[in-house]
Design a protein around this motif. Structure first.
Motif, PDB file in Angstrom:
ATOM      1  N   ALA A   1       0.645  -1.185  -0.233  1.00  0.00           N
ATOM      2  CA  ALA A   1       0.015  -0.174  -0.006  1.00  0.00           C
ATOM      3  C   ALA A   1       0.847   1.323   0.039  1.00  0.00           C
ATOM      4  N   LEU A   2       2.135   1.131   0.857  1.00  0.00           N
ATOM      5  CA  LEU A   2       2.850   2.603   0.592  1.00  0.00           C
ATOM      6  C   LEU A   2       3.516   2.548  -0.470  1.00  0.00           C
ATOM      7  N   ILE A   3       3.926   1.611  -1.069  1.00  0.00           N
ATOM      8  CA  ILE A   3       4.696   1.711  -2.328  1.00  0.00           C
ATOM      9  C   ILE A   3       3.673   2.153  -3.360  1.00  0.00           C
ATOM     10  N   LYS A   4       2.402   1.715  -3.340  1.00  0.00           N
ATOM     11  CA  LYS A   4       1.557   2.318  -4.595  1.00  0.00           C
ATOM     12  C   LYS A   4       1.265   3.675  -4.008  1.00  0.00           C
ATOM     13  N   ALA A   5       1.095   3.960  -2.857  1.00  0.00           N
ATOM     14  CA  ALA A   5       0.881   5.401  -2.569  1.00  0.00           C
ATOM     15  C   ALA A   5       1.999   6.517  -2.849  1.00  0.00           C
ATOM     16  N   TYR A   6       3.191   6.020  -2.860  1.00  0.00           N
ATOM     17  CA  TYR A   6       4.271   6.879  -3.073  1.00  0.00           C
ATOM     18  C   TYR A   6       4.548   6.980  -4.556  1.00  0.00           C
ATOM     19  N   ALA A   7       4.378   5.752  -5.178  1.00  0.00           N
ATOM     20  CA  ALA A   7       4.457   5.568  -6.609  1.00  0.00           C
ATOM     21  C   ALA A   7       3.213   6.775  -7.317  1.00  0.00           C
TER      22      ALA A   7
ATOM     23  N   ASP B   1       9.140  14.935  -2.961  1.00  0.00           N
ATOM     24  CA  ASP B   1       9.901  15.757  -2.299  1.00  0.00           C
ATOM     25  C   ASP B   1      11.666  15.210  -2.420  1.00  0.00           C
ATOM     26  N   GLY B   2      11.614  14.267  -3.035  1.00  0.00           N
ATOM     27  CA  GLY B   2      13.172  13.695  -3.224  1.00  0.00           C
ATOM     28  C   GLY B   2      13.331  12.543  -2.386  1.00  0.00           C
ATOM     29  N   THR B   3      12.358  12.042  -1.475  1.00  0.00           N
ATOM     30  CA  THR B   3      12.567  10.863  -0.466  1.00  0.00           C
ATOM     31  C   THR B   3      11.631   9.942  -1.086  1.00  0.00           C
ATOM     32  N   TYR B   4      10.563   9.977  -1.992  1.00  0.00           N
ATOM     33  CA  TYR B   4       9.743   9.134  -2.299  1.00  0.00           C
ATOM     34  C   TYR B   4      10.285   7.664  -2.973  1.00  0.00           C
ATOM     35  N   THR B   5      11.410   7.875  -3.966  1.00  0.00           N
ATOM     36  CA  THR B   5      11.983   6.616  -4.481  1.00  0.00           C
ATOM     37  C   THR B   5      12.793   5.754  -3.450  1.00  0.00           C
ATOM     38  N   GLU B   6      13.399   6.568  -2.386  1.00  0.00           N
ATOM     39  CA  GLU B   6      14.248   5.879  -1.322  1.00  0.00           C
ATOM     40  C   GLU B   6      13.041   5.108  -0.376  1.00  0.00           C
TER      41      GLU B   6
END
Length: 301
Positions: free
Chosen positions: A88-94, A103-108
């Protein structure tokens, strides 16, 4: 008159007992497992006793199977829950990246959650593998194995601000146990990591001793307030069971460590358990020392 008496005798001695046996067989097929009370003193009674014995064994096997099925259902539900959160978190950040909100942190964060899922899958595969693969038992110098593992953890403990009090009560020569060395090392690793994650203070106590011909190992750590209330400590051996939050997110783990410990120790026919006290908990296990007359050949099981 004689025919009537013979008919009554035939009905009493043969037909009714067989009808009872038929009812018992029918109940077994319906998983109700009733017993036939037949006292004819002949082969029919002997047959009834055998069917009753079969019914008892089938009932026991059915109960065991139902328990295993319930464990499997719970295990699958736990796996689904554990994997759903990072997905769910991966989907949300993607989605956030697609919407230009990064903001520069999503891929990490996505990378970290992917790594967490990979680790969990690897641990699940190990957990499954440990239950079916053969174990190679050979003589293991137990003190050498334990002290070597403690040395590898020295830096990790220092980084966590922890100290280990090692009470070594083994005889000077240490002693040999028959074990799969790699898997026994995994037991020590998981117990040390578990104590490091959940201790409520800065000290962990490790004790190793020879006790009535066996190697006895204990590891003790303090517990937080949530673990001091009445709980069923036997559940800590179950996959994904969590009693309280880990003290360190860095070492939060997958919730499979103690399940792996239990699997390995049971394969070694070891005595093991958990002993909670007022403000601390001790995990322990025992393995028999090899008699010096024992043949040290490698054994596979």
């Amino acid at each position: 008159m004689v025919l009537i008496l013979l008919s009554v005798l035939f009905t009493t001695r043969i037909v009714k007992p067989l009808a009872k046996l038929n009812e018992t067989a029918e109940s077994i097929s319906n998983l109700t497992f009733t017993k036939a009370d037949i006292r004819t003193g002949d082969e029919v009674e002997e047959l009834a006793e055998r069917i009753n014995s079969m019914s008892t064994k089938l009932e026991s096997a059915h109960v065991t199977l139902e328990g295993k099925n319930e464990e499997l259902r719970r295990f699958i539900a736990d796996i689904s829950h554990e994997l759903r959160t990072p997905l769910a978190l991966i989907k949300a950040y993607a989605t956030g990246i697609q919407d230009g909100l990064d903001d520069g942190t999503y891929t990490e964060i996505i990378r970290k959650k992917t790594d967490d899922m990979t680790e969990m899958v690897d641990r699940l595969l190990l957990f499954s593998k440990l239950q079916v693969e053969p174990y190679t038992h050979a003589p293991v110098e137990i003190r050498q194995l334990l002290t070597g593992i403690l040395d590898t953890y020295r830096l990790s403990f220092e980084q966590q601000g922890l100290s280990v009090q090692f009470e070594d009560l083994l005889p000077p020569e240490g002693g040999m146990v028959m074990a799969d060395e790699a898997k026994l090392a995994s037991v020590f690793h998981n117990l040390l990591t578990n104590a490091m994650k959940y201790t409520a203070d800065e000290t962990i106590r490790v004790r190793a001793e020879r006790r009535a011909g066996v190697f006895h190992f204990e590891i003790t750590n303090a517990v937080g307030p949530s673990a001091r209330s009445p709980v069923d400590w036997d559940h800590v051996w179950e996959p994904f069971y969590v009693m309280e939050s880990s003290r360190s997110k860095l070492y939060s783990g997958t919730g499979l460590g103690l399940s792996i410990v239990r699997t390995i120790l049971e394969k070694h026919h070891a005595i093991y358990g958990v002993r909670p006290d007022a403000d601390e908990v001790t995990f322990y296990f025992s393995l028999p020392f090899m008699d010096h007359h024992s043949d040290p050949e490698i054994v596979r099981s």
